[in-house]
Design a protein around this motif. Sequence first.
Motif: not given
Length: 85
Positions: A21-29, A32-37, A55-61
Amino acid sequence: MGELSKLPNIGKAVEQQLNQVGITTLEELSNVGAKAAWLRIQEIDESACIHRLMALEGAIRGIKKTLLPTDVKEDLKKFYSQNKK
């Protein structure tokens, strides 16, 4: 495996979905945010569940999803119930 699978909660399969879906780095994630991702992932995988969203929200944090604050978990649950297919 790439950069994303080194984050908490992100395994090889979720990393592949993020890449699809076009997200390849932590910066991109993070941008974009967990919800949109999660919404993007849901477009390619209707089985995307609440655990993946958390899991996505936790990864961002940078933490395990089980360590997310209660208010964040409640917000994500509400979002999930409003957007699941």
